[in-house]
Design a protein around this motif. Structure first.
Motif, PDB file in Angstrom:
ATOM      1  N   GLU A   9     -12.295   2.412  -9.580  1.00 25.05           N
ATOM      2  CA  GLU A   9     -11.956   2.973  -8.261  1.00 25.05           C
ATOM      3  C   GLU A   9     -12.235   2.070  -7.100  1.00 25.05           C
ATOM      4  OE1 GLU A   9     -12.342   7.088  -7.709  1.00 25.05           O
ATOM      5  OE2 GLU A   9     -10.829   7.293  -9.270  1.00 25.05           O
ATOM      6  N   LYS A  10     -13.359   1.380  -7.393  1.00 26.16           N
ATOM      7  CA  LYS A  10     -13.883   0.301  -6.208  1.00 26.16           C
ATOM      8  C   LYS A  10     -12.976  -0.828  -6.128  1.00 26.16           C
ATOM      9  CE  LYS A  10     -17.991   1.499  -7.792  1.00 26.16           C
ATOM     10  NZ  LYS A  10     -19.131   0.913  -8.373  1.00 26.16           N
ATOM     11  N   ASP A  53      -4.025  -3.003  -4.824  1.00 20.13           N
ATOM     12  CA  ASP A  53      -3.059  -3.643  -4.417  1.00 20.13           C
ATOM     13  C   ASP A  53      -3.247  -5.094  -4.589  1.00 20.13           C
ATOM     14  OD1 ASP A  53      -2.037  -1.087  -3.586  1.00 20.13           O
ATOM     15  OD2 ASP A  53      -2.865  -1.081  -1.749  1.00 20.13           O
ATOM     16  N   LEU A  54      -4.172  -5.619  -4.285  1.00 20.53           N
ATOM     17  CA  LEU A  54      -4.332  -6.911  -4.490  1.00 20.53           C
ATOM     18  C   LEU A  54      -4.213  -7.447  -5.961  1.00 20.53           C
ATOM     19  CD1 LEU A  54      -5.413  -8.124  -1.983  1.00 20.53           C
ATOM     20  CD2 LEU A  54      -7.567  -8.380  -2.885  1.00 20.53           C
ATOM     21  N   SER A  81       0.803  -1.310   0.086  1.00 17.43           N
ATOM     22  CA  SER A  81       0.024  -0.114  -0.027  1.00 17.43           C
ATOM     23  C   SER A  81       0.976   1.275  -0.017  1.00 17.43           C
ATOM     24  CB  SER A  81      -0.975  -0.033   1.269  1.00 17.43           C
ATOM     25  OG  SER A  81      -0.224   0.241   2.427  1.00 17.43           O
ATOM     26  N   ASP A  84      -9.879  -3.005  -5.118  1.00 18.17           N
ATOM     27  CA  ASP A  84      -8.531  -2.902  -4.472  1.00 18.17           C
ATOM     28  C   ASP A  84      -7.314  -3.293  -5.470  1.00 18.17           C
ATOM     29  OD1 ASP A  84      -6.550  -3.094  -2.542  1.00 18.17           O
ATOM     30  OD2 ASP A  84      -7.320  -4.528  -1.465  1.00 18.17           O
TER      31      ASP A  84
END
Lengths: 243, 249
Positions: B77-78, B82-83, A151, B80
């Motif tokens: 934008e919803k 990073d995942l 992150s 994730d």
């Protein structure tokens, strides 16, 4: 003492009429301690808010960026004495700190407002130091962290900040040197730091000049070696960075 | 479509504008990358190759268009992000190793932090991967002590440690001294042989010809031609590509 006779013939206005020393030396010793305490504690307290301000300044949100920018502008564009007076009489006119003596000579009811004012002021400057330090870390570092799925906060905390902190340590040490000098302004509000000690000695002995000469000498003997040491450390760190 | 079953990345007409549209780094680019495929992206500098690649894992956010990864529009934008980034390894021109960490720490930082592996498991995988690129003795070294070629091999290992589905390479050999290019390309060839899906922005035409399944030619922010290495290198259609090949080959 053998050398006290040395001063008896000197005028009250002489630069080096140090005849007050045997009797009033303790004022200066305590003054040094008070000054160093003020400088170190206020910069230490400034670090966390400064980091927060720097991160806010680098935020994408205009509002967050604006708040931090306004704070920094406010504290960098007004005199420290004015800030100190407003905080001392305004903020701490409302908040009452009991009279309590730390180490026997640090009156907390004066020391705390002084430290708060210096820390608030210093955090504006340290924030800019941190911001520059963070920006000096190659943008590719954050990109690499993000590309691994970390992150933004993890990238900042684990990758960018450790490198930035190393970059800013010399500047941070310089900020302490600056604070050692700037804190002399606290004498205006009766904080028993070095400048206050000099003033007190001058007014009770009628030796008008030499106490200030001594104060100047002491400030110099603290700050000059300190900044030389910082420079030396900076040079060594730069050498370590070469690949 | 028969191929859509194993498609892994589908780029749908992405554009990237800078300065409110004054600069069009990417102009309506579409491309589908399939599992196990090696796609080389070539073209003159400033043609948008790197921007295109960086849009695949959204290091650069497209002004318009979609990037579908594993069936999910990651521009949403919803989502994730990073995942999804975990599953896309990236290798940079300037390596971007973390200089304040040892090689092993560079490799294990993300898998451990993201709780995909324990430190012990991650250490083991790191050593295996380092073995594979011939650098097991560098585990406890800091990046500053390594040569460019070694750094880039470590950077590849760092990305592989996340066990990605795709590897993105952004000019991985452009910053290297000539004698080190080979050792990095060898690792990449090995990866391709093992069936890794790869998108490679490169100036190494020999590598593109030998290893790529498909070659994408980009010019002026647009995808000019897409084809097999034979089609692109031996039978270029557009004058722009012919001109480019005449200069680089």
């Amino acid at each position: 003492m053998w050398w006290s006779n040395l001063f008896t013939d000197m005028s009250k206005a002489s630069f080096f009429n140090f005849s007050f020393l045997p009797k009033y030396g303790a004022f200066f010793v305590q003054g040094i301690e008070y000054t160093l305490l003020l400088a170190v504690v206020s910069v230490a307290l400034a670090v966390i808010p400064a980091l927060l301000l720097a991160l806010m300044r680098l935020s994408k949100s205009r509002i967050v960026k604006g708040i931090s920018g306004a704070y920094i502008a406010l504290f960098r564009s007004t005199p420290l004495l004015v800030q100190l007076s407003i905080i001392y009489f305004g903020l701490f006119g409302v908040i009452n700190i009991p009279r309590f003596n730390l180490f026997g000579f640090v009156d907390l009811s004066r020391f705390i407002p002084g430290v708060v004012a210096l820390a608030l002021n210093s955090s504006a400057y340290v924030a800019e130091i941190f911001r520059a330090g963070i920006l000096a870390v190659d943008a590719g570092q954050m990109e690499a962290a993000r590309s691994l799925g970390l992150s933004k906060w993890d990238g900042m905390r684990l990758v960018v900040l450790p490198q930035a902190i190393k970059n800013v340590l010399p500047a941070l040490a310089n900020e302490i040197v600056t604070m050692v000098k700037e804190s002399s302004i606290c004498s205006m509000l009766g904080m028993a730091e070095l400048m206050f000690g000099a003033k007190a000695v001058a007014s009770s002995t009628y030796i008008t000049l030499a106490p200030y000469t001594l104060a100047a000498l002491i400030y110099f003997c603290i700050n000059f070696p300190a900044s030389k040491a910082i420079e030396a450390i900076e040079r060594r760190m730069r050498r370590g960075d070469k690949q | 479509m028969a191929t859509s079953s194993n498609e892994i990345i589908r780029v749908e007409s992405i554009s990237k504008h800078f300065n409110d549209g004054a600069v069009k780094a990417l102009d309506d680019c579409s491309l589908t990358i399939h599992q196990g495929e090696v796609v080389a992206i070539i073209g003159p500098s400033g043609s948008g190759k790197s921007t295109f690649l960086r849009c695949l894992n959204l290091l650069e956010v497209p002004t318009s268009g979609k990037v579908i990864f594993d069936g999910v529009d990651i521009c949403d934008e919803k989502v994730d992000l990073d995942l999804h980034r975990r599953k896309m390894g990236m290798v940079f021109q300037h390596f971007n190793l973390f200089p304040n960490m040892t090689v092993k720490k560079n490799i294990t930082l993300a898998p451990v932090r993201l709780k995909l592996k324990t430190q012990a498991e991650a250490d083991k995988v790191a050593m295996q991967l380092l073995e594979r690129v011939g650098l097991p003795d560098k585990a406890d070294t800091f990046p500053a002590m390594l040569s460019g070629g070694q750094k880039q091999r470590i950077a590849i290992v760092r990305a592989l440690a996340m066990e990605p589905e795709v590897m993105l390479f952004d000019e991985p050999t452009s910053a290297l001294d000539p004698e080190m290019v080979g050792e990095v390309l060898d690792v990449m060839k090995e990866l391709a042989k093992d069936g890794m899906t790869m998108a490679v922005v490169t100036h190494e035409m020999g590598f593109a010809r030998e290893v790529a399944d498909r070659v994408v030619f980009m010019a002026d922010g647009k995808i000019g031609e897409v084809g097999t290495p034979e089609e692109i290198f031996d039978h270029p259609k557009s004058p722009r590509l012919q001109d480019f090949l005449a200069k680089v080959l």
